[in-house]
Write an enzyme that holds these catalytic residues in place. Sequence first.
Site, PDB file in Angstrom:
ATOM      1  N   SER A 190       0.865  -1.111   0.028  1.00 16.09           N
ATOM      2  CA  SER A 190      -0.274  -0.214  -0.059  1.00 16.09           C
ATOM      3  C   SER A 190       1.237   1.117   0.128  1.00 16.09           C
ATOM      4  O   SER A 190       2.112   1.046   0.536  1.00 16.09           O
ATOM      5  CB  SER A 190      -1.306   0.354   1.296  1.00 16.09           C
ATOM      6  OG  SER A 190      -1.276   1.392   1.404  1.00 16.09           O
ATOM      7  N   TYR A 195      -3.692  -0.961  10.165  1.00 11.99           N
ATOM      8  CA  TYR A 195      -3.292  -1.331   8.824  1.00 11.99           C
ATOM      9  C   TYR A 195      -1.647  -0.542   8.275  1.00 11.99           C
ATOM     10  O   TYR A 195      -1.485  -1.560   7.608  1.00 11.99           O
ATOM     11  CB  TYR A 195      -4.548  -0.153   7.845  1.00 11.99           C
ATOM     12  CG  TYR A 195      -4.536  -0.384   6.485  1.00 11.99           C
ATOM     13  CD1 TYR A 195      -5.450  -2.089   6.405  1.00 11.99           C
ATOM     14  CD2 TYR A 195      -4.227   0.368   5.560  1.00 11.99           C
ATOM     15  CE1 TYR A 195      -5.728  -2.179   4.630  1.00 11.99           C
ATOM     16  CE2 TYR A 195      -3.967  -0.029   4.163  1.00 11.99           C
ATOM     17  CZ  TYR A 195      -4.638  -1.166   3.972  1.00 11.99           C
ATOM     18  OH  TYR A 195      -4.902  -1.228   2.811  1.00 11.99           O
TER      19      TYR A 195
END
Length: 254
Positions: free
Chosen positions: A146, A159
Amino acid sequence: MTDFSAFSLAGKRIVVTGANTGIGQGICVAIAKAGGAVIGVGRSSMDETEALVKAEGGTFAPVACDLGDHKAAAAMLGRVWESTGPIDGLVNNAGVIRRADAVDLSETDWDDVVDVNLKSLFFLCQAFARKALGAGRGGRIVNIASVLSFQGGIRVASYTASKHGVLGITRALACEWAAKGINVNAIVPGYVVSNNTEALRNDPDRSAAILGRIPAGRWGKPEDIGDAAVFLLAPASAYMHGAALPVDGGWLAR
């Protein structure tokens, strides 16, 4: 005539986790377009993905598994290999996100995210490599990282930690397995239309701020990530190991 064989997945069998929707679905369809056979893994229905893959003339085998349980995930991969034959590639796409201020994030929300996004990812990589090396085969692993593998984000502590870990694991495994014929690389998606970004897209202020920073001027589409995954699974990327390939509309360059 242009030779596209270096980008073909003909005859290859690829496992894709989180195959039911969003980025995972886009990756499955892209693999089918490139001639590969897809083994989709998830805990919810993958009927829509199967239909899209078959519409491209591809094959899709759904496998149910709760990727929050790393032991079940690793055992699943072993069963698939033993029951249906060798696997040529693994795409670790499955991921979950929990949004909360860091002072309010619960242990459960921390564990749920890290267990799926990082712990099961590692043990799936391990299970794949054990099978491939034991059979004297090479293989491809593509981990979905990400832009938050490089940034802090807002209200997504677990996350962000998990995605930093994904990038680190990708590099560590590449160092160990490159000379043994296993390519381990990562894709770094930017802001893509998916279930995980629904809350952001529904927030007018956050959505406008994000879109305003993306040089390409649009949110990413699952197929954008799918095409990059095909490249990292195909012969064209044979000399790539430990790479983090941004597919972010220019977000990290801004």
